[in-house]
Scaffold this active site. Structure first.
Site, PDB file in Angstrom:
ATOM      1  N   LYS A  61       0.838  -1.210   0.000  1.00 51.84           N
ATOM      2  CA  LYS A  61       0.000   0.000   0.000  1.00 51.84           C
ATOM      3  C   LYS A  61       0.870   1.254   0.000  1.00 51.84           C
ATOM      4  O   LYS A  61       0.589   2.220  -0.715  1.00 51.84           O
ATOM      5  CB  LYS A  61      -0.951  -0.023   1.206  1.00 51.84           C
ATOM      6  CG  LYS A  61      -2.061  -1.063   1.046  1.00 51.84           C
ATOM      7  CD  LYS A  61      -2.889  -1.305   2.305  1.00 51.84           C
ATOM      8  CE  LYS A  61      -3.843  -2.480   2.060  1.00 51.84           C
ATOM      9  NZ  LYS A  61      -4.670  -2.846   3.214  1.00 51.84           N
ATOM     10  N   GLN A 116      -5.023  -1.732   9.375  1.00 49.68           N
ATOM     11  CA  GLN A 116      -4.887  -3.060   8.774  1.00 49.68           C
ATOM     12  C   GLN A 116      -5.453  -4.128   9.711  1.00 49.68           C
ATOM     13  O   GLN A 116      -5.143  -4.160  10.898  1.00 49.68           O
ATOM     14  CB  GLN A 116      -3.401  -3.342   8.465  1.00 49.68           C
ATOM     15  CG  GLN A 116      -3.147  -4.616   7.693  1.00 49.68           C
ATOM     16  CD  GLN A 116      -3.701  -4.604   6.258  1.00 49.68           C
ATOM     17  OE1 GLN A 116      -3.889  -3.559   5.673  1.00 49.68           O
ATOM     18  NE2 GLN A 116      -3.982  -5.768   5.720  1.00 49.68           N
ATOM     19  N   ASP A 140     -11.190   2.403   3.276  1.00 50.24           N
ATOM     20  CA  ASP A 140     -11.418   0.957   3.184  1.00 50.24           C
ATOM     21  C   ASP A 140     -12.897   0.648   2.926  1.00 50.24           C
ATOM     22  O   ASP A 140     -13.240  -0.468   2.536  1.00 50.24           O
ATOM     23  CB  ASP A 140     -11.049   0.283   4.523  1.00 50.24           C
ATOM     24  CG  ASP A 140      -9.715  -0.447   4.459  1.00 50.24           C
ATOM     25  OD1 ASP A 140      -9.321  -0.872   3.360  1.00 50.24           O
ATOM     26  OD2 ASP A 140      -9.096  -0.603   5.527  1.00 50.24           O
TER      27      ASP A 140
HETATM   28  N1  GUN Z   1      -6.910  -7.120   5.875  1.00 54.67           N
HETATM   29  C1  GUN Z   1      -7.105  -7.833   4.747  1.00 54.67           C
HETATM   30  N2  GUN Z   1      -7.608  -7.056   3.768  1.00 54.67           N
HETATM   31  C2  GUN Z   1      -7.730  -5.822   4.294  1.00 54.67           C
HETATM   32  C3  GUN Z   1      -8.180  -4.584   3.756  1.00 54.67           C
HETATM   33  O1  GUN Z   1      -8.604  -4.455   2.609  1.00 54.67           O
HETATM   34  N3  GUN Z   1      -8.130  -3.526   4.614  1.00 54.67           N
HETATM   35  C4  GUN Z   1      -7.694  -3.636   5.889  1.00 54.67           C
HETATM   36  N4  GUN Z   1      -7.713  -2.538   6.654  1.00 54.67           N
HETATM   37  N5  GUN Z   1      -7.285  -4.773   6.412  1.00 54.67           N
HETATM   38  C5  GUN Z   1      -7.281  -5.847   5.605  1.00 54.67           C
END
Ligand code: GUN
Length: 291
Positions: free
Chosen positions: A52, A96, A119
């Site tokens: 990211k 996350q 998200d």
């Molecule tokens: N854990 C797995 N996929 C995601 C996601 O798209 N966003 C977040 N914040 N955590 C994750």
């Protein structure tokens, strides 16, 4: 059979975003800014967050990584969320997941200002999406919709079966496919569905998000179907340097020859999920969701 190339489409979208960022800055605007909170040292989470941050650099966004050890308290995390909510330079941030057991993920998600919830996990964004209002849509369903659109895959009036009903993939995916932009007739199938094979065989578009490697076999898929494989399970492998490889939810060798289009794993949905976060951050920076 045509392979849906997620890497190619993701690269196109990143080029488009980078161009927009240049224009914004040339016109005196602010550099879009995404932050990520990472708790602990889970291997998968470390990798995803590193991607990211790298993606932000690639398109010209500012990024901030905030790290905590596993023993961070819920109060500390909530205080950081509150600080980020009020940080005027920040267009969006993510926490996350998964979080350690002593922290309520739902409480953290609901503490995030929906205007910065890139998200798309906050109930306000989920609710707005369901009733067709502008919202941040969670990354994987958003990425899949982009793939279908950019490959000009017909969804109008088609039977779409979504396998899986998770909050971040299956459920939002089913809603998006049923909306007027996509106009599909949608069935959500899951672990309790009876006659699963027949249900899957009825699909013109089959979207598989179960998290069970190679669950969908050749005899579960209609000739000419479009198959979107969301699965990304790490399995041990002695054929790779890392010692593991990614497996999708679809038994590719059996299913692919029957399809009109199929996403590979890796290189299908995964890269699109990453670009969706960038698209949401750009939408936030441009104040296109919440004016
Ligand atoms: N854990 C797995 N996929 C995601 C996601 O798209 N966003 C977040 N914040 N955590 C994750």
């Amino acid at each position: 059979m045509e392979l849906i190339d997620g890497n190619k489409i993701a690269a196109e979208i990143k080029t488009e975003i980078a161009e927009e960022v240049k224009t914004i800055i040339a016109n005196g605007g602010k550099q879009p800014h995404l932050a990520a909170i990472l708790v602990g040292h889970d291997g998968g989470s470390e990798t995803y967050v590193a991607y990211k941050i790298k993606d932000c650099e690639a398109v010209g966004f500012k990024s901030t990584l905030i790290r905590y050890e596993d023993d961070v308290t819920e109060e500390e995390l909530l205080a950081k969320v509150d600080e980020l909510n009020r940080d005027e330079d920040l267009d969006g941030f993510i926490v996350q997941l998964p979080l350690p057991k002593h922290i309520s993920e739902q409480k953290i998600i609901e503490a995030i200002d929906p205007k910065k919830d890139v998200d798309g996990f906050h109930p306000i964004n989920v609710g707005r999406m369901v009733i067709g209002l502008p919202s941040f849509v969670s990354a994987t369903p958003y990425g899949i919709v982009e793939l279908l659109k950019r490959y000009k895959i017909e969804t109008n009036g088609k039977n779409c079966v979504v396998l899986g009903r998770s909050n971040i993939v299956g459920r939002p995916m089913s809603v998006l496919m049923s909306q007027k932009a996509m106009n599909a007739t949608v069935t959500v199938a899951h672990s309790r569905t009876e006659n699963l094979k027949e249900v899957c065989k009825s699909a013109d578009i089959l979207i598989v998000a179960m998290g069970v490697p190679e669950f969908v076999k050749g005899d579960m898929v209609k000739e000419g179907a479009v198959v979107i494989d969301v699965g990304t399970t790490r399995v041990k492998s002695d054929q790779t340097q890392s010692g593991w490889k990614l497996k999708g939810d679809v038994l590719f060798e059996e299913v692919a020859p029957k399809c009109s289009y199929i996403t590979p794993v890796p290189g299908g949905v995964g890269p699109m999920t990453r670009t969706s976060l960038l698209l949401n951050t750009l939408l936030s920076a441009k104040k296109e969701i919440y004016k």
